[in-house]
Motif scaffolding. Structure first.
Motif, PDB file in Angstrom:
ATOM      1  N   PHE A 113       8.398  56.038  87.077  1.00  0.00           N
ATOM      2  CA  PHE A 113       8.265  55.003  88.235  1.00  0.00           C
ATOM      3  C   PHE A 113       8.874  55.340  89.340  1.00  0.00           C
ATOM      4  N   ARG A 146       8.790  45.741  84.011  1.00  0.00           N
ATOM      5  CA  ARG A 146       7.385  45.282  84.100  1.00  0.00           C
ATOM      6  C   ARG A 146       6.375  46.273  85.055  1.00  0.00           C
ATOM      7  N   LEU A 147       7.002  46.645  86.250  1.00  0.00           N
ATOM      8  CA  LEU A 147       6.273  47.470  87.400  1.00  0.00           C
ATOM      9  C   LEU A 147       6.145  48.761  86.748  1.00  0.00           C
ATOM     10  N   MET A 152       3.110  49.163  84.593  1.00  0.00           N
ATOM     11  CA  MET A 152       1.773  49.095  85.157  1.00  0.00           C
ATOM     12  C   MET A 152       1.091  50.413  85.283  1.00  0.00           C
ATOM     13  N   GLN A 188      -2.504  48.942  92.420  1.00  0.00           N
ATOM     14  CA  GLN A 188      -1.361  47.850  91.906  1.00  0.00           C
ATOM     15  C   GLN A 188      -0.122  48.720  92.014  1.00  0.00           C
ATOM     16  N   ARG A 189      -0.018  49.751  91.706  1.00  0.00           N
ATOM     17  CA  ARG A 189       1.153  50.449  91.834  1.00  0.00           C
ATOM     18  C   ARG A 189       1.616  50.683  93.226  1.00  0.00           C
ATOM     19  N   ALA A 233       3.049  47.560  94.818  1.00  0.00           N
ATOM     20  CA  ALA A 233       4.114  47.275  94.175  1.00  0.00           C
ATOM     21  C   ALA A 233       5.269  48.011  94.953  1.00  0.00           C
TER      22      ALA A 233
END
Length: 629
Positions: A512, A580-581, A584, A589-590, A593
Motif C-alpha cells: 500500500f 484496513r485500507l 482494500m 477505492q484505493r 483513499a
C-alpha cells in the motif's frame, strides 16, 4: 563691500562668498523638520551662558555675584515675532561681522583656541555659538535681528538680515537692548504663525532642549510673567544614589511619551576610550507600533546635554522597545548634525549601551522573576529577532530566551534547563514551529516524542521559523524541527520496545505504501513508514535537506520562494485505518483513499486540500459506499 547708510554708522555688508547658496541649502536641504530652529538657537544660547560662566571664573566682573545663566523666550502673536533672550557672553560689532557674516567661522573654535593659547587647565562644556545652526532661523523667519550687549561693555549692536545675501550692523536702540546679554528676534513668516503658540513652543523645548545646562523660561506675551519650562538640570548626569524611583518614572514617561511604569532602568556612565552617559528604560507594555516594519528605536541622542536626534539607531532593532537617552561629549557637531550617527564613535557607543542593557535583562530572572516574566511576555518575540540578526550576541540571546514546551506550557522554559533534562542519547534540541499554540499541541508530529518522553519546544512567534536556521546549536546541541527529516526515535526505546518498533511491515501495508508513492508522486517526494506517529494515521514532513515546513510556508507566502519542495508523506503502519485500507482491493477505492489520506495530512497542518472540489467528490463517494442502499 561696506557702506555707511546713516548717521549712526549703520553698516551694510555682503555675506561671504557662496553664503547665499549655503543659506538656501540650510533652509531647504539640511534639516527635515522646521522645529529644529528652536533647538539650534537654544543650543547657541546655552553655549554662550556656559562660556560666560567659565570666563567669569578668571574675570568676576563679567557676571554679577550670584548671577546664573538664563534663557527667556518671549512670544508676540499679534506681531508674529519670537524672541530668544539670554545673559551669556556675546559679541561686539566686529565679532558680529566675523561670526554671523561668515558661516565657516565658529565662535566656539575661536574661544577654545584662546583657552589653549592661555594654557588653561579647564575646558567649558561647549558646542558651537552661532555656527551653522544659527541660520536655521531662516526656515521660519523673513528677518532675523540679533541685538547684543557684550559682557563687560556698555555699548550694544544689532545685526539684521533677511538671509538673502546681505546683512546690516548698527548701534542698537536702548529700547531693543537687554541689560546684559543677547536677544535674537525672529520676524516669522506667515506660515510659521504656529511658533507663537505657547503649547507649540513649550512642547519643542521639552522634547528637544529639555536638558540643556541652562534654565529655559517662556513668556506667552511680552507683558506676561515668565514661566520656567526647564530647570537646566539633566537627570542622567546625577548619581544614581541621588535619584528616586518616582524621578526615574517621571523622566521615563517624559522621554517615552507613555504612561506605564518602567519594568527596568539601566543608568550608567562609561569612561575611557569614549565618554558617555546612558539612561535606558524597558517599558511594561508594548508600544502600539512595535511590529511596524518601519519602526526604529526611540533612544534620544544628546551631545553635552543638547538634543541631536531620536533617529540615530543607538540600539539594534531587536531592542527597539527600549526608551531613553545617550549623552556624549565625543561626537562632533557640524553641518551634518542630523547625520551625526554616521560617526564611527557611535558604533562603539551602540555596542556598549546594547551590552549593558542585555546584561541587566540577564540578571532579572534571579533578581526579579516576575518583572522578567512580564518583560518576556511583552517583548520576547522581538528579542528573538536578535538570534537571527545578531551573530555576535546570539549565544547571549539564546541564554536569556524563554519558551513554551511540551514540558512547560507556562512559557518560562530556558534552553539551559532543556539541555539539562535531555534524555540519555539525545543529541538535538527538538522544536515545532507554527502560528497557533493549540494546533501545535495537537500536532501528530509530537506523538512519538511524547510517547518517548522527549521534550519539544512549541514556537509560535513569526521569527521562530527563522532563527533556528541561523543558530546552529546551543551548548553543542543542534536545533532540529520535528517536521523535518527522519524522527529516528527507536534509539530512545528499551530493547523490547525497540524490537517491537522495528517489526517488519506486513506485505499488504508495504504494498500500500508503494501504491501511495506511485499515485501521489506529483504531490509528494516519497511515502514511508513513520516512527513519530502513534495515534494519527498520516502526517507530512520536510525532507532532511529542505526547509522546515513552517518556514517554507512563510517564505512562499511572502513571495521569497517561488517553488516549494515536495513533502514526505509518513504513514503509521500500526493504525487501524491504514491496515484496513491496505486490505482494500478495488482500484478506484484505493485511489480515493490515497488522495484523502494526503488531504487529511494537509488539513492537520491547517492547510486546505490539494483540490477542494475533488476532495468533496471523493468524500461523497466514500459516504455513498458507507451508506446502506
Amino acid at each position: 563691500m561696506t557702506t555707511m547708510t546713516t548717521e549712526k554708522a549703520k553698516e551694510e555688508h555682503a555675506f561671504a562668498a557662496d553664503v547665499s547658496r549655503l543659506l538656501h541649502m540650510m533652509v531647504h536641504s539640511v534639516y527635515s523638520d522646521r522645529d529644529v530652529f528652536l533647538r539650534e538657537l537654544i543650543s547657541n544660547a546655552a553655549d554662550a551662558c556656559e562660556k560666560l560662566r567659565y570666563e567669569a571664573i578668571s574675570r568676576p566682573e563679567l557676571a554679577p555675584a550670584g548671577a546664573k545663566g538664563q534663557i527667556l523666550i518671549t512670544l508676540d502673536e499679534s506681531n508674529r515675532r519670537l524672541c530668544i533672550e539670554y545673559n551669556g557672553v556675546v559679541m561686539t560689532n566686529d565679532e558680529m561681522i566675523d561670526a554671523l557674516g561668515t558661516i565657516a567661522t565658529s565662535g566656539t573654535r575661536a574661544f577654545l583656541e584662546r583657552l589653549e593659547s592661555a594654557k588653561s587647565d579647564g575646558k567649558a562644556e561647549l558646542i558651537g555659538q552661532f555656527g551653522i545652526g544659527f541660520y536655521s532661523a531662516f526656515m521660519v523667519a523673513d528677518r532675523v535681528d540679533v541685538t547684543s550687549r557684550a559682557a563687560g561693555q556698555a555699548e550694544a549692536w544689532t545685526w539684521s538680515s533677511d538671509g538673502k545675501g546681505s546683512y546690516t550692523v548698527e548701534p542698537a536702540t536702548e529700547a531693543d537692548t537687554p541689560a546684559r546679554g543677547t536677544c535674537v528676534r525672529l520676524h516669522l513668516m506667515e506660515d510659521a504663525q504656529t511658533f507663537t503658540s505657547k503649547w507649540t513652543i513649550e512642547r519643542i523645548i521639552r522634547e528637544q532642549s529639555g536638558h540643556v545646562p541652562v534654565p529655559v523660561s517662556l513668556k506667552e506675551t511680552p507683558e506676561a510673567e515668565p514661566v520656567e519650562v526647564t530647570d537646566g538640570g539633566a537627570l542622567w548626569s546625577r548619581p544614581k544614589s541621588g535619584i528616586s524611583e518616582a524621578e526615574y518614572k517621571d523622566f521615563y514617561q517624559s522621554v517615552s511619551g507613555q504612561f506605564d511604569e518602567p519594568l527596568l532602568n539601566v543608568h550608567f556612565r562609561a569612561e575611557g576610550l569614549h565618554d558617555y552617559t546612558a539612561l535606558a528604560f524597558v517599558p511594561s507594555r508594548q508600544p502600539f507600533d512595535l511590529f511596524d516594519p518601519e519602526r526604529h528605536g526611540r533612544m534620544k541622542l544628546y551631545a553635552r546635554r543638547v538634543f541631536i536626534t531620536d533617529d540615530a539607531d543607538l540600539l539594534p532593532r531587536y531592542l527597539r522597545f527600549v526608551r531613553g537617552i545617550v549623552d556624549t561629549a565625543d561626537l562632533p557637531l557640524n553641518i551634518s548634525r542630523e547625520m551625526i550617527q554616521q560617526s564611527p564613535v557611535l558604533n562603539a557607543i551602540k555596542k556598549g549601551v546594547c551590552g549593558r542593557i542585555l546584561a541587566a535583562i540577564e540578571k532579572l530572572p534571579e533578581t526579579d522573576p516576575d518583572a522578567f516574566a512580564k518583560l518576556w511576555e511583552q517583548f520576547g518575540a522581538v528579542i528573538k529577532e536578535g538570534i537571527y540578526e545578531d551573530s555576535e550576541r546570539r549565544t547571549q540571546l539564546l541564554k536569556l530566551s524563554r519558551f513554551v514546551s511540551t514540558a512547560s506550557l507556562d512559557g518560562g522554559r530556558a534552553l539551559s534547563d532543556y539541555v539539562a533534562d535531555m534524555k540519555e542519547g539525545q543529541t538535538d534540541i527538538f522544536y515545532i514551529a507554527g502560528t497557533n499554540l493549540e494546533q501545535l499541541k495537537a500536532s501528530p508530529h509530537l506523538e512519538g516524542f511524547k510517547a518517548k518522553g522527549i521534550e519539544v519546544l512549541l514556537l509560535t512567534d513569526h521569527v521562530d521559523s527563522f532563527w533556528p536556521t541561523s543558530a546552529p546549536e546551543f551548548e553543542g546541541k543542534p536545533f532540529k524541527s520535528v517536521t523535518q527529516g527522519q524522527a529516528d526515535l527507536d534509539k530512545f526505546s528499551d530493547a523490547e520496545a525497540a524490537q517491537s518498533d522495528k517489526a517488519e511491515l506486513s506485505g499488504d501495508v508495504a504494498a500500500f505504501i508503494d501504491y501511495l508513492a506511485e499515485t501521489l508522486k506529483e504531490q509528494v517526494a516519497s511515502v514511508r513508514s513513520s516512527s513519530r506517529l502513534k495515534e494519527s494515521a498520516v502526517c507530512l514532513v520536510a525532507s532532511d535537506q529542505g526547509p522546515d515546513r513552517q518556514l517554507e510556508k512563510l517564505l512562499q507566502g511572502s513571495g521569497r520562494l517561488k517553488t516549494t519542495t515536495k513533502p514526505v508523506l509518513e504513514i503509521n503502519p500500526t493504525h487501524s485505518l491504514i491496515k484496513r485500507l491496505a486490505d482494500m482491493k478495488a482500484t478506484d477505492q484505493r485511489s480515493d483513499a490515497a488522495w484523502l489520506l494526503l488531504d487529511q495530512a494537509l488539513v492537520l497542518e491547517g492547510e486546505k486540500p490539494v483540490d477542494p472540489r475533488a476532495f468533496v467528490e471523493r468524500l461523497g463517494r466514500l459516504f455513498e459506499r458507507a451508506t446502506p442502499a
